[in-house]
Design a protein around this motif. Structure first.
Motif, mmCIF file in Angstrom:
data_model
loop_
_atom_site.group_PDB
_atom_site.id
_atom_site.type_symbol
_atom_site.label_atom_id
_atom_site.label_comp_id
_atom_site.label_asym_id
_atom_site.label_seq_id
_atom_site.Cartn_x
_atom_site.Cartn_y
_atom_site.Cartn_z
ATOM 1 N N TRP A 1 0.777 -1.229 -0.615
ATOM 2 C CA TRP A 1 -0.346 0.329 0.357
ATOM 3 C C TRP A 1 0.748 1.596 -0.355
ATOM 4 O O TRP A 1 1.206 2.192 0.007
ATOM 5 C CB TRP A 1 -1.204 0.161 1.031
ATOM 6 C CG TRP A 1 -2.088 1.329 1.278
ATOM 7 C CD1 TRP A 1 -1.562 2.321 2.207
ATOM 8 C CD2 TRP A 1 -2.321 1.926 0.406
ATOM 9 N NE1 TRP A 1 -2.345 3.237 2.276
ATOM 10 C CE2 TRP A 1 -3.242 2.941 1.237
ATOM 11 C CE3 TRP A 1 -3.200 1.699 -0.646
ATOM 12 C CZ2 TRP A 1 -4.547 3.965 0.908
ATOM 13 C CZ3 TRP A 1 -3.748 1.891 -1.418
ATOM 14 C CH2 TRP A 1 -4.737 3.505 -0.826
ATOM 15 N N LYS B 1 -7.101 -9.003 3.804
ATOM 16 C CA LYS B 1 -7.163 -8.215 4.461
ATOM 17 C C LYS B 1 -8.082 -7.359 4.019
ATOM 18 O O LYS B 1 -8.381 -7.182 3.504
ATOM 19 C CB LYS B 1 -5.520 -6.684 4.138
ATOM 20 C CG LYS B 1 -5.939 -6.054 5.258
ATOM 21 C CD LYS B 1 -4.701 -4.861 4.409
ATOM 22 C CE LYS B 1 -4.367 -3.369 4.943
ATOM 23 N NZ LYS B 1 -3.151 -2.387 4.618
ATOM 24 N N ASP C 1 -10.706 -4.341 4.860
ATOM 25 C CA ASP C 1 -10.898 -2.738 5.118
ATOM 26 C C ASP C 1 -12.165 -2.197 5.932
ATOM 27 O O ASP C 1 -13.496 -3.090 5.446
ATOM 28 C CB ASP C 1 -10.151 -2.651 4.182
ATOM 29 C CG ASP C 1 -9.523 -0.928 4.400
ATOM 30 O OD1 ASP C 1 -9.142 -0.816 6.230
ATOM 31 O OD2 ASP C 1 -8.628 -0.467 4.524
ATOM 32 N N TRP D 1 -5.826 -7.673 -0.466
ATOM 33 C CA TRP D 1 -7.131 -6.551 0.584
ATOM 34 C C TRP D 1 -8.512 -6.195 0.164
ATOM 35 O O TRP D 1 -8.421 -6.425 -1.484
ATOM 36 C CB TRP D 1 -6.545 -4.992 -0.008
ATOM 37 C CG TRP D 1 -6.975 -3.713 0.630
ATOM 38 C CD1 TRP D 1 -7.415 -3.122 2.145
ATOM 39 C CD2 TRP D 1 -8.291 -3.143 0.162
ATOM 40 N NE1 TRP D 1 -7.502 -2.384 2.108
ATOM 41 C CE2 TRP D 1 -8.190 -2.023 0.623
ATOM 42 C CE3 TRP D 1 -8.880 -3.109 -1.541
ATOM 43 C CZ2 TRP D 1 -9.318 -1.161 0.739
ATOM 44 C CZ3 TRP D 1 -10.379 -2.378 -1.210
ATOM 45 C CH2 TRP D 1 -10.445 -1.130 -0.241
HETATM 46 C C1 DGJ Z 1 -7.073 1.882 4.978
HETATM 47 C C2 DGJ Z 1 -5.823 0.898 5.294
HETATM 48 O O1 DGJ Z 1 -5.695 0.733 7.404
HETATM 49 C C3 DGJ Z 1 -4.789 0.996 4.536
HETATM 50 O O2 DGJ Z 1 -3.207 0.474 5.010
HETATM 51 C C4 DGJ Z 1 -5.050 0.589 2.843
HETATM 52 O O3 DGJ Z 1 -4.854 -1.032 2.991
HETATM 53 C C5 DGJ Z 1 -5.979 1.319 2.864
HETATM 54 N N1 DGJ Z 1 -6.991 1.899 3.171
HETATM 55 C C6 DGJ Z 1 -6.428 1.488 1.247
HETATM 56 O O4 DGJ Z 1 -7.319 1.764 0.433
#
Ligand code: DGJ
Length: 709
Positions: free
Chosen positions: A306, A446, A448, A381
């Motif tokens: 990222w 991951k 999010d 992600w």
């Molecule tokens: C928020 C996350 O905390 C970051 O590490 C990253 O994944 C971004 N979102 C990506 O949009």
């Protein structure tokens, strides 16, 4: 047998070192009697307290430490349960029916004096972890009622003492800040109204009156829930202190039909005489043994792209990073945001979870194969709960988002929240993500969540829309849980713009947490300190990035991240060969100490504070044969600030570091500390670690046999 029943109206739940007692007082109320050190025999515990008459203004029920308060009569304390009956009556008269013990669990049943409403209070004794787990089940056997508040537990602590409340609060890039503040008469509330746990407060508490890290009585607890929650720490004018914890009643209403029941999330509570360190170690062990889906299995060193590539991902950019990561010994390569349909910035694509054909014309498989050929696992992600209005999903299903029909849909980061209370939304997500995982060799996700709720409407639910606060989270748990079941080997990370969703509820599904988007190593020392009060190091993903690389050395950045699950998130294309070689050495060292950090016990030797530039942690393995010490010197004020840049050794040495958790009779050798000495010597006389400004060190502690080897 950890639970004793006396006279059919008094119960003692025993754990290895503690006891929790409750009983029916002479007025027939279920009241709290004791929570503290385990006593020799069940009859040693105090009787269930009665009330002392005060005045015509306050009833007896206000005075005694009721286990689960229903409001009736002259009682004005925080209730645990508020209901509105079908006929409009809003008064709850809970009477004790009796208690039943099955194995490690006590269930005390209460029943309303008039209406066919039953409340089961569940108490489970986790003997080896010295914790009590509580939850409530409300059964309605009559006409529909409305639940207006339904907490998981009310924790009573001994009367007449002045308590201090420890709690975690913060905000985005500043999560898990530890506060300790005296309580005074009134109610102090911490909560989330954001449909998720939130960056702003965490569902955890500790109460003490004179404890420290290594000594003193501490009562503590945590709620296993990932949505709106509320903690009410209350001190009455009569010197009683209680902490109520559970679902937030703000904007909450739940219709409980005839024959239906409602089960609250579980809440853990614990007591120790050994200070805040022991309190957190108990929670850590419980999370590892009873919460985490993969238990105590180790986590891989990951690289996340990222901060290097943001949305500009493609096979070439990721492959270059992957090659460098593999050379450093990274075991898992994670491609972050930007890989899916139409995603070139944060204004499009969420919801369309298939590879962007421009960036990945042959899909994800070529990149995954490349990463696998380099000897690494591949992770991806996702932000499943969200949708950009500029997406195929939203164009097809504008009604799937949380909204009120007559109000504008407030966008944040250009996105709206899918209503996971809806079964069709849940099914869509399960099908889509299941396909992604079935079609590719992906072993890490991951997950999010980058905004909080607004306009919390659910038009299709008619007059039951306020149930969204709970049904959304239940839907989330169903989606995530189903995917887990179908793909049991995938490791999941809970991220919500950093640490916006870290709690014991999500950790039944997620194996670890992305703790903060703040990857500045100095800030992380505080953030990780707060996080560690509640959750263990093996859930704490920590990356080494380029943030403030100009003023914080690579060593310092690695040492900070090595206290959790090590990851690397810097732009490796900008790292010099010498930096990459050094990083490889740190990764190798981390792999050696990983079992101690990820599975050991955490002792905080020096906590971050404004009065000292030092921060020192120690991790000890379960066998007590090995430990690792992480020592940091930050820049303080005065002479510290003057010396910044010189990396000089301050002649005023820190106090001796007294280790903890070693076997006092065994002998240990410590890096750079000369001959072996007894565990007792290291714990009582300690050792001195000299550090320059903004310098850090890792010291290994190893048990040796009598010959010293
Ligand atoms: C928020 C996350 O905390 C970051 O590490 C990253 O994944 C971004 N979102 C990506 O949009």
């Amino acid at each position: 047998m950890p639970i004793h029943t006396l006279d059919n109206n008094y119960w003692v739940l025993e754990t290895d070192h503690t006891a929790y007692a409750l009983g029916v007082n002479t007025a027939g109320a279920l009241v709290h009697a004791y929570w503290g050190e385990r006593l020799p025999v069940p009859t040693d515990y105090p009787a269930a307290p009665d009330a002392i008459f005060h005045a015509s203004f306050t009833g007896a029920g206000h005075m005694w430490p009721e286990e689960y308060v229903g409001l009736t009569g002259l009682k004005y304390v925080e209730p645990a349960l508020s209901v509105s009956f079908a006929d409009g009556v809003r008064d709850l008269v809970l009477q004790v029916v009796g208690g039943a013990v099955a194995g490690d669990t006590l269930v005390v049943t209460l029943r309303d004096a008039h209406y066919p409403l039953r409340v089961e209070l569940h108490y489970r004794a986790h003997a080896a972890h010295d914790l009590i787990e509580r939850w409530a089940v409300v059964h309605n056997d009559g006409a529909p009622i409305t639940l207006e508040r339904v907490f998981s537990a009310q924790w009573q602590v001994p009367i007449g003492r002045s308590y201090r409340l420890s709690y975690l609060s913060g905000r985005w890039i500043d999560e898990f800040q530890l506060h300790r503040q005296p309580l005074s008469p009134g109610v102090f509330v911490r909560e989330s109204r954001r449909i998720t746990t939130s960056h702003h407060a965490s569902p955890w508490f500790a109460l003490d009156d004179h404890a420290g890290e290594t000594h003193g009585e501490v009562w503590f607890g945590a709620l296993a829930w990932s949505g709106n929650w509320k903690l009410a720490a209350e001190v009455t004018d009569f010197g009683r202190t209680r902490v109520s914890l559970g679902l937030n009643d703000w904007d909450f209403a739940w219709r409980l039909g005839a024959g239906e029941r409602f089960t609250t999330p579980a809440c853990l509570g614990g007591y120790t005489q050994d200070g805040f360190g022991a309190a957190s170690r108990r929670l850590h062990a419980f999370v590892r043994d009873n919460v985490l889906p993969h238990g105590r299995s180790p986590h891989k060193v990951l690289y996340n792209s990222w901060e290097a590539t943001t949305f500009s991902v493609d096979v070439e950019s990721q492959s270059k990073l992957a090659e460098l990561a593999a050379e450093m010994g990274v075991e898992l390569f994670v491609m972050d945001d930007g890989w899916f349909q139409g995603r070139n910035s944060d204004d499009a694509g969420l919801g369309d979870w298939w590879p962007d054909p421009k960036k990945f014309p042959d899909g994800l498989t070529p990149l995954i194969a490349r990463v696998n050929a380099l000897g690494m696992d591949f992770g991806l992600w996702l932000e499943p709960e969200m949708v950009n209005p500029n997406s195929d999903l939203y164009r097809a299903h504008p009604d799937w988002v949380i909204h009120f029909p007559t109000r504008a849909r407030t966008e944040s980061r250009n996105q709206l929240i899918l209503n996971l209370a809806r079964a069709d939304v849940q099914n869509y997500l399960i099908t889509t993500i299941d396909k992604l995982l079935s079609d590719h060799n992906i072993t890490f996700i991951k997950w999010d969540m980058n905004r909080n709720v607004s306009e919390p409407g659910w038009p299709a639910a008619g007059d039951r829309q306020r149930e969204i606060w709970v049904r959304y989270v239940e839907g989330l748990y169903r989606v995530w849980g189903t995917l887990r079941e179908r793909h049991p080997n995938v490791v999941w990370q809970s991220c919500s713009g950093g640490g916006g969703r870290a709690d014991l509820g999500i950790l039944r599904l997620a194996d670890q947490v992305w703790v903060s988007d703040n990857t500045d190593a100095l800030s992380r020392l505080n953030i990780q300190h707060g996080y560690s009060q509640m959750l263990p190091a093996d859930t704490m993903e920590a990356w080494v990035t380029d943030i403030n690389a100009g003023r914080i050395s690579l060593d310092f950045r690695f040492h900070v991240a090595m206290q959790g699950v090590l990851g690397v998130g810097g732009n490796l294309l900008h790292w010099s060969p010498a930096e990459r070689a050094k990083a490889a050495r740190f990764v190798a060292q981390y792999k050696e100490i990983r079992p101690i950090v990820q599975n050991g016990e955490l002792y905080r030797l020096i906590e971050p504070s404004d009065s000292s530039p030092y921060v020192v942690t120690q991790y000890v393995n379960i066998a007590r044969s090995e430990a690792v010490i992480f020592a940091f010197r930050r820049i303080g004020g005065g002479a510290d600030a003057m010396l910044d840049g010189y990396h000089a050794i301050d002649p005023s040495q820190p106090a001796a570091l007294k280790l903890q958790g070693l076997d006092p009779d065994a002998r240990y050798k410590i890096t750079g500390q000369g001959a072996a000495r007894s565990g007792l010597a290291w714990m009582r006389a300690g050792l001195t670690v000299a550090l320059g400004h903004q310098e850090s060190k890792i010291l290994r502690v190893r048990r040796v046999d009598d010959s010293g080897s």
